[in-house]
Design a protein around this motif. Structure first.
Motif, PDB file in Angstrom:
ATOM      1  N   PHE A   1      62.658  41.648 -29.585  1.00  0.00           N
ATOM      2  CA  PHE A   1      64.077  41.957 -29.833  1.00  0.00           C
ATOM      3  C   PHE A   1      64.341  43.455 -29.693  1.00  0.00           C
ATOM      4  CE2 PHE A   1      67.430  42.722 -33.185  1.00  0.00           C
ATOM      5  CZ  PHE A   1      68.461  42.027 -32.585  1.00  0.00           C
ATOM      6  N   LEU A   2      63.376  44.290 -30.152  1.00  0.00           N
ATOM      7  CA  LEU A   2      63.554  45.748 -30.114  1.00  0.00           C
ATOM      8  C   LEU A   2      62.840  46.398 -28.929  1.00  0.00           C
ATOM      9  CD1 LEU A   2      63.019  46.764 -33.886  1.00  0.00           C
ATOM     10  CD2 LEU A   2      65.197  46.509 -32.664  1.00  0.00           C
ATOM     11  N   ASN A   3      62.138  45.593 -28.131  1.00  0.00           N
ATOM     12  CA  ASN A   3      61.291  46.112 -27.051  1.00  0.00           C
ATOM     13  C   ASN A   3      60.185  47.030 -27.602  1.00  0.00           C
ATOM     14  OD1 ASN A   3      60.297  46.477 -24.476  1.00  0.00           O
ATOM     15  ND2 ASN A   3      61.720  48.155 -23.993  1.00  0.00           N
ATOM     16  N   ALA A   4      59.457  46.508 -28.583  1.00  0.00           N
ATOM     17  CA  ALA A   4      58.329  47.234 -29.179  1.00  0.00           C
ATOM     18  C   ALA A   4      57.100  46.327 -29.111  1.00  0.00           C
ATOM     19  CB  ALA A   4      58.648  47.569 -30.632  1.00  0.00           C
ATOM     20  N   SER A   5      55.958  46.804 -29.595  1.00  0.00           N
ATOM     21  CA  SER A   5      54.814  45.898 -29.692  1.00  0.00           C
ATOM     22  C   SER A   5      54.612  45.509 -31.155  1.00  0.00           C
ATOM     23  CB  SER A   5      53.554  46.526 -29.097  1.00  0.00           C
ATOM     24  OG  SER A   5      53.337  47.779 -29.664  1.00  0.00           O
ATOM     25  N   ARG A   6      53.955  44.385 -31.384  1.00  0.00           N
ATOM     26  CA  ARG A   6      53.958  43.772 -32.715  1.00  0.00           C
ATOM     27  C   ARG A   6      53.301  44.641 -33.784  1.00  0.00           C
ATOM     28  NH1 ARG A   6      49.313  41.770 -34.127  1.00  0.00           N
ATOM     29  NH2 ARG A   6      50.217  40.625 -35.864  1.00  0.00           N
ATOM     30  N   GLU A   7      52.331  45.477 -33.388  1.00  0.00           N
ATOM     31  CA  GLU A   7      51.689  46.363 -34.374  1.00  0.00           C
ATOM     32  C   GLU A   7      52.663  47.415 -34.910  1.00  0.00           C
ATOM     33  OE1 GLU A   7      48.840  44.824 -31.459  1.00  0.00           O
ATOM     34  OE2 GLU A   7      50.649  46.028 -31.225  1.00  0.00           O
ATOM     35  N   GLU A   8      53.758  47.598 -34.177  1.00  0.00           N
ATOM     36  CA  GLU A   8      54.731  48.639 -34.552  1.00  0.00           C
ATOM     37  C   GLU A   8      55.874  48.082 -35.401  1.00  0.00           C
ATOM     38  OE1 GLU A   8      54.480  51.629 -30.783  1.00  0.00           O
ATOM     39  OE2 GLU A   8      55.562  49.764 -30.428  1.00  0.00           O
ATOM     40  N   ILE A   9      55.803  46.792 -35.734  1.00  0.00           N
ATOM     41  CA  ILE A   9      56.868  46.133 -36.513  1.00  0.00           C
ATOM     42  C   ILE A   9      56.361  45.878 -37.925  1.00  0.00           C
ATOM     43  CG2 ILE A   9      58.306  44.065 -36.720  1.00  0.00           C
ATOM     44  CD1 ILE A   9      59.030  45.935 -34.332  1.00  0.00           C
ATOM     45  N   LEU A  10      56.947  46.582 -38.894  1.00  0.00           N
ATOM     46  CA  LEU A  10      56.580  46.399 -40.300  1.00  0.00           C
ATOM     47  C   LEU A  10      57.669  45.598 -40.989  1.00  0.00           C
ATOM     48  CD1 LEU A  10      55.534  50.072 -41.238  1.00  0.00           C
ATOM     49  CD2 LEU A  10      54.266  48.378 -39.898  1.00  0.00           C
ATOM     50  N   TRP A  11      57.255  44.602 -41.776  1.00  0.00           N
ATOM     51  CA  TRP A  11      58.234  43.872 -42.599  1.00  0.00           C
ATOM     52  C   TRP A  11      58.532  44.692 -43.843  1.00  0.00           C
ATOM     53  CZ3 TRP A  11      60.243  40.463 -39.701  1.00  0.00           C
ATOM     54  CH2 TRP A  11      59.501  39.583 -38.923  1.00  0.00           C
ATOM     55  N   THR A  12      59.822  44.762 -44.180  1.00  0.00           N
ATOM     56  CA  THR A  12      60.238  45.464 -45.394  1.00  0.00           C
ATOM     57  C   THR A  12      61.272  44.588 -46.100  1.00  0.00           C
ATOM     58  OG1 THR A  12      62.119  46.604 -44.355  1.00  0.00           O
ATOM     59  CG2 THR A  12      59.962  47.678 -44.188  1.00  0.00           C
ATOM     60  N   LYS A  13      61.811  45.104 -47.216  1.00  0.00           N
ATOM     61  CA  LYS A  13      62.878  44.382 -47.913  1.00  0.00           C
ATOM     62  C   LYS A  13      64.208  44.562 -47.193  1.00  0.00           C
ATOM     63  CE  LYS A  13      62.479  46.337 -51.937  1.00  0.00           C
ATOM     64  NZ  LYS A  13      62.647  46.673 -53.360  1.00  0.00           N
ATOM     65  N   GLY A  14      64.322  45.624 -46.422  1.00  0.00           N
ATOM     66  CA  GLY A  14      65.587  45.927 -45.753  1.00  0.00           C
ATOM     67  C   GLY A  14      65.600  47.379 -45.300  1.00  0.00           C
ATOM     68  N   THR A  15      66.734  47.801 -44.819  1.00  0.00           N
ATOM     69  CA  THR A  15      66.880  49.161 -44.303  1.00  0.00           C
ATOM     70  C   THR A  15      66.478  50.198 -45.349  1.00  0.00           C
ATOM     71  OG1 THR A  15      68.761  48.335 -43.027  1.00  0.00           O
ATOM     72  CG2 THR A  15      68.511  50.725 -43.186  1.00  0.00           C
ATOM     73  N   THR A  16      66.903  49.974 -46.583  1.00  0.00           N
ATOM     74  CA  THR A  16      66.620  50.936 -47.647  1.00  0.00           C
ATOM     75  C   THR A  16      65.118  51.158 -47.784  1.00  0.00           C
ATOM     76  OG1 THR A  16      68.598  50.230 -48.822  1.00  0.00           O
ATOM     77  CG2 THR A  16      66.934  51.400 -50.117  1.00  0.00           C
ATOM     78  N   GLU A  17      64.359  50.073 -47.858  1.00  0.00           N
ATOM     79  CA  GLU A  17      62.910  50.242 -47.994  1.00  0.00           C
ATOM     80  C   GLU A  17      62.314  50.843 -46.726  1.00  0.00           C
ATOM     81  OE1 GLU A  17      59.309  48.017 -50.123  1.00  0.00           O
ATOM     82  OE2 GLU A  17      60.171  46.827 -48.505  1.00  0.00           O
ATOM     83  N   SER A  18      62.842  50.451 -45.570  1.00  0.00           N
ATOM     84  CA  SER A  18      62.317  51.004 -44.307  1.00  0.00           C
ATOM     85  C   SER A  18      62.428  52.527 -44.293  1.00  0.00           C
ATOM     86  CB  SER A  18      63.081  50.415 -43.115  1.00  0.00           C
ATOM     87  OG  SER A  18      62.907  49.014 -43.043  1.00  0.00           O
ATOM     88  N   ILE A  19      63.591  53.030 -44.692  1.00  0.00           N
ATOM     89  CA  ILE A  19      63.793  54.487 -44.689  1.00  0.00           C
ATOM     90  C   ILE A  19      62.924  55.143 -45.762  1.00  0.00           C
ATOM     91  CG2 ILE A  19      65.490  56.356 -44.988  1.00  0.00           C
ATOM     92  CD1 ILE A  19      67.598  54.416 -43.801  1.00  0.00           C
ATOM     93  N   ASN A  20      62.810  54.483 -46.908  1.00  0.00           N
ATOM     94  CA  ASN A  20      61.955  55.036 -47.970  1.00  0.00           C
ATOM     95  C   ASN A  20      60.494  55.150 -47.545  1.00  0.00           C
ATOM     96  OD1 ASN A  20      63.038  55.667 -50.873  1.00  0.00           O
ATOM     97  ND2 ASN A  20      64.386  54.114 -50.002  1.00  0.00           N
ATOM     98  N   ILE A  21      60.027  54.231 -46.718  1.00  0.00           N
ATOM     99  CA  ILE A  21      58.642  54.323 -46.234  1.00  0.00           C
ATOM    100  C   ILE A  21      58.452  55.626 -45.458  1.00  0.00           C
ATOM    101  CG2 ILE A  21      56.971  53.337 -44.597  1.00  0.00           C
ATOM    102  CD1 ILE A  21      58.020  50.538 -45.443  1.00  0.00           C
TER     103      ILE A  21
END
Ligand code: PMP
Length: 405
Positions: A80-100
């Protein structure tokens, strides 16, 4: 492209077919969260009815099945994002993604005198994590101002950007106003001065396709629930070499390679960033939403959303005593406005009485509201399943609101 069959599309979102306060629901709060198609509801049911098990702990049939679906979902997001699977981290949402990124990059790397650059229009989720990292490390938060139409002042951006800029974090589209930012050009400039770049895609992914390679961005964050998927699941895309160099975010089960009482070593990507049992059903639901969207004519959906925004803008301009907040040429389908003599909260309440759901207030963008000198706005945010009739219903309802003010 084929014409959109809006009735067939709406039929796939069962929640839309109901009365609230005695009136047919007009759901115009899609910026806050989107509704879920039957394909997503079914995916969740099927998972819990037939597959539910913990992932990556093998040893039995259902666990393998759950793991396969969970990792398949990651691949779906990667595509969907044109990335590879190792580069996709599951998070709770945008907020947690940015906090990481704030914790594992900003708090690790920022030095006194360094700068983090954001924009006035950012959501609190793309302000506070950087602000707190800057305060902790003696770095400075710099903010790009806006023009009168609430588009970014790109000359000011050029001036603010320097060798001191270590992190550039920008919203793809503004949740409060809908303004679409030229993130690709901005990311290229930020990278040219050696900055790490992050795009907050929370208000973008539901509206148009996103390609992280094309954007050239280091990190991209979004939430499933704003993309027709469940709450509690989100994504952080990160460039592989950056993720490799980052320390873990949380520690515990699943993210380790070997543990002794003296020390631990970390699992490979992406698992290094996924401590504990993940939101398995959420990931599967998000993949179902993406697969559902991929089966739609996205160009037709985008054209439909643009038509909704155009109709709403036209009616707003003709409506006496209404002021549109955010009039940039380039916007996603969001109309923020104020009514003369009407506090946004009162307008929202009076619209709700007529079945029209909007959001009112500061929209988690207090600094933006301060910069505009207003306490908040009324926000109608449109999605693919809204109709031109619903736009008209909003303005009919606003005519009634006016008689109460
Ligand atoms: N950024 C933007 C632009 C948003 O619109 C939102 C949600 N309103 C967020 C970040 C935070 O997303 P979440 O609450 O799903 O973590």
């Amino acid at each position: 492209s084929k014409a959109l069959d809006i009735n067939a599309l709406r039929a796939q979102f069962p929640i839309l077919d109901q009365q609230v306060n005695g009136k047919p629901l007009v759901y115009l709060d899609n910026g806050a969260t989107t509704q879920k198609p039957v394909a997503v509801l079914d995916a969740l049911q099927n998972y819990y009815r037939g597959v539910n098990s913990n992932v990556h702990r093998g040893a039995h049939y259902l666990s393998d099945e759950a793991t396969g679906q969970f990792e398949g979902a990651r691949q779906t997001v990667a595509d969907f994002l044109n990335a590879s699977r190792e580069e996709i981290l599951w998070t709770k949402g945008t907020t947690e993604s940015i906090n990481i990124v704030a914790q594992c990059v900003a708090r690790e790397q920022l030095q006194p005198g360094d700068e983090v650059l954001i924009a006035t229009s950012e959501h609190h989720a793309n302000i506070v994590p950087w602000q707190q990292a800057c305060l902790a490390k003696g770095a400075t938060l710099k903010v790009i101002p806006l023009h009168d139409d609430c588009s970014l002042d790109l000359d000011a951006f050029d001036q603010l950007l320097s060798e001191k800029t270590k992190i550039f974090a920008i919203g793809h589209a503004s949740n409060a106003l809908g303004t679409l930012n030229p993130v690709k050009e901005m990311v290229a400039k930020a990278k040219a001065v050696g900055s790490i770049t992050l795009v907050d895609g929370a208000q973008a992914v539901a509206h148009f396709p996103v390609d992280v390679q094309d954007l050239g961005v280091d990190f991209y964050a979004f939430s499933g629930h704003k993309l027709f998927a469940p709450t509690g699941i989100g994504v952080l895309y990160g460039r592989r070499d950056l993720l490799e160099a980052m320390p873990p975010y949380q520690t515990g089960g699943e993210m380790i390679e070997v543990v002794t009482f003296e020390k631990s070593t970390w699992n490979q990507l992406p698992y290094k960033f996924e401590a504990g049992t993940p939101n398995i059903a959420g990931a599967i639901g998000l993949a179902a939403a993406i697969n559902w969207l991929d089966n739609q004519d996205r160009a037709a959906l985008e054209a439909h959303e643009n038509a909704l925004l155009a109709r709403a803008t036209e009616q707003a301009q003709a409506f006496g005593g209404l002021k549109i907040i955010g009039t940039a040429a380039s916007k996603v389908s969001v109309l923020s406005f104020l009514l003369d003599g009407g506090h946004p909260a009162d307008v929202g309440m009076l619209l709700d009485k007529q079945g029209v759901a909007v959001r009112t207030g500061h929209h988690c963008t207090m600094p933006l509201m301060d910069s505009l000198g207003i306490p908040g706005t009324v926000r109608a945010s449109f999605s693919i399943y809204n109709t031109l009739d619903e736009v008209d219903r909003l303005f009919e309802a606003l005519e009634k609101v006016k008689t109460f003010l």
